[in-house]
Design a protein around this motif. Structure first.
Motif, PDB file in Angstrom:
ATOM      1  N   HIS A  39      -0.518   4.967  -0.524  1.00 27.13           N
ATOM      2  CA  HIS A  39      -1.575   4.639  -1.178  1.00 27.13           C
ATOM      3  C   HIS A  39      -0.619   3.613  -2.328  1.00 27.13           C
ATOM      4  O   HIS A  39      -1.444   2.768  -2.733  1.00 27.13           O
ATOM      5  CB  HIS A  39      -2.226   5.548  -1.001  1.00 27.13           C
ATOM      6  N   ILE A  44      -3.139   1.008   1.714  1.00 27.88           N
ATOM      7  CA  ILE A  44      -4.199   1.620   1.679  1.00 27.88           C
ATOM      8  C   ILE A  44      -4.785   2.472   1.084  1.00 27.88           C
ATOM      9  O   ILE A  44      -4.369   2.690   0.037  1.00 27.88           O
ATOM     10  CB  ILE A  44      -3.781   2.791   3.110  1.00 27.88           C
ATOM     11  N   SER A  45      -6.144   2.619   1.321  1.00 26.23           N
ATOM     12  CA  SER A  45      -6.925   3.021   0.000  1.00 26.23           C
ATOM     13  C   SER A  45      -6.650   4.436   0.112  1.00 26.23           C
ATOM     14  O   SER A  45      -5.682   5.090   0.514  1.00 26.23           O
ATOM     15  CB  SER A  45      -8.554   2.642   1.239  1.00 26.23           C
ATOM     16  N   SER A  53     -10.700   8.543   8.084  1.00 29.76           N
ATOM     17  CA  SER A  53     -10.219   7.357   8.003  1.00 29.76           C
ATOM     18  C   SER A  53      -9.295   6.599   6.396  1.00 29.76           C
ATOM     19  O   SER A  53     -10.097   6.922   5.273  1.00 29.76           O
ATOM     20  CB  SER A  53     -10.967   5.763   8.862  1.00 29.76           C
ATOM     21  N   VAL A  54      -9.013   5.427   6.036  1.00 30.21           N
ATOM     22  CA  VAL A  54      -8.394   4.441   5.571  1.00 30.21           C
ATOM     23  C   VAL A  54      -8.746   3.259   5.307  1.00 30.21           C
ATOM     24  O   VAL A  54      -9.185   3.160   6.319  1.00 30.21           O
ATOM     25  CB  VAL A  54      -7.337   4.823   4.590  1.00 30.21           C
ATOM     26  N   VAL A  55      -8.805   2.770   4.595  1.00 31.78           N
ATOM     27  CA  VAL A  55      -8.863   1.054   4.452  1.00 31.78           C
ATOM     28  C   VAL A  55      -7.759   0.705   4.410  1.00 31.78           C
ATOM     29  O   VAL A  55      -6.861   0.948   3.528  1.00 31.78           O
ATOM     30  CB  VAL A  55     -10.013   0.315   3.927  1.00 31.78           C
ATOM     31  N   LEU A  56      -6.898  -0.163   5.388  1.00 28.43           N
ATOM     32  CA  LEU A  56      -5.707  -1.137   4.856  1.00 28.43           C
ATOM     33  C   LEU A  56      -6.247  -2.263   3.832  1.00 28.43           C
ATOM     34  O   LEU A  56      -7.093  -3.212   3.775  1.00 28.43           O
ATOM     35  CB  LEU A  56      -5.519  -2.039   6.668  1.00 28.43           C
ATOM     36  N   SER A  57      -5.192  -2.477   2.831  1.00 29.10           N
ATOM     37  CA  SER A  57      -5.655  -3.777   2.384  1.00 29.10           C
ATOM     38  C   SER A  57      -5.491  -5.120   2.864  1.00 29.10           C
ATOM     39  O   SER A  57      -4.578  -4.720   3.682  1.00 29.10           O
ATOM     40  CB  SER A  57      -4.717  -3.108   0.263  1.00 29.10           C
ATOM     41  N   ASP A  58      -5.084  -5.564   2.491  1.00 27.05           N
ATOM     42  CA  ASP A  58      -4.816  -7.276   3.122  1.00 27.05           C
ATOM     43  C   ASP A  58      -3.529  -7.056   2.989  1.00 27.05           C
ATOM     44  O   ASP A  58      -3.063  -7.677   4.599  1.00 27.05           O
ATOM     45  CB  ASP A  58      -5.348  -8.533   2.382  1.00 27.05           C
ATOM     46  N   TYR A  61      -2.879  -4.674   6.039  1.00 22.79           N
ATOM     47  CA  TYR A  61      -3.117  -4.789   7.266  1.00 22.79           C
ATOM     48  C   TYR A  61      -1.511  -5.865   7.652  1.00 22.79           C
ATOM     49  O   TYR A  61      -1.324  -5.983   8.710  1.00 22.79           O
ATOM     50  CB  TYR A  61      -4.261  -5.742   7.133  1.00 22.79           C
TER      51      TYR A  61
END
Length: 76
Positions: A39, A44-45, A53-58, A61
């Motif tokens: 993070h 990641i978020s 879950s978390v979100v991948l940044s660009d 990714y």
């Protein structure tokens, strides 16, 4: 891309070792220190919260895909 599942299993087992405690027990999730560092790097978020879950940044990714291919694609 053909995936080498044995390499994935080996990597997952090695990563489980990060959460080793009480002798031979391991946590089912990734180490919080690792998640916090990812993070802080903007990959990641924020992992803190109730979401599972978390979100991948660009950037995260792209790096995740690159590493996945390097580590787990079958080698010819």
């Amino acid at each position: 891309m053909e995936i080498d599942e044995n390499r994935i299993d080996d990597a997952a087992l090695a990563l489980l070792f990060l959460g080793l405690h009480n002798g031979d027990r391991v946590w089912k999730t990734f180490d919080w220190g690792v998640m916090s560092r990812l993070h802080a790097k903007g990959l990641i978020s924020d992992p803190v919260g109730k979401a599972k879950s978390v979100v991948l940044s660009d950037e995260g990714y792209e790096r995740a895909e690159q590493l996945f291919r390097e580590l787990f694609a079958r080698r010819g």
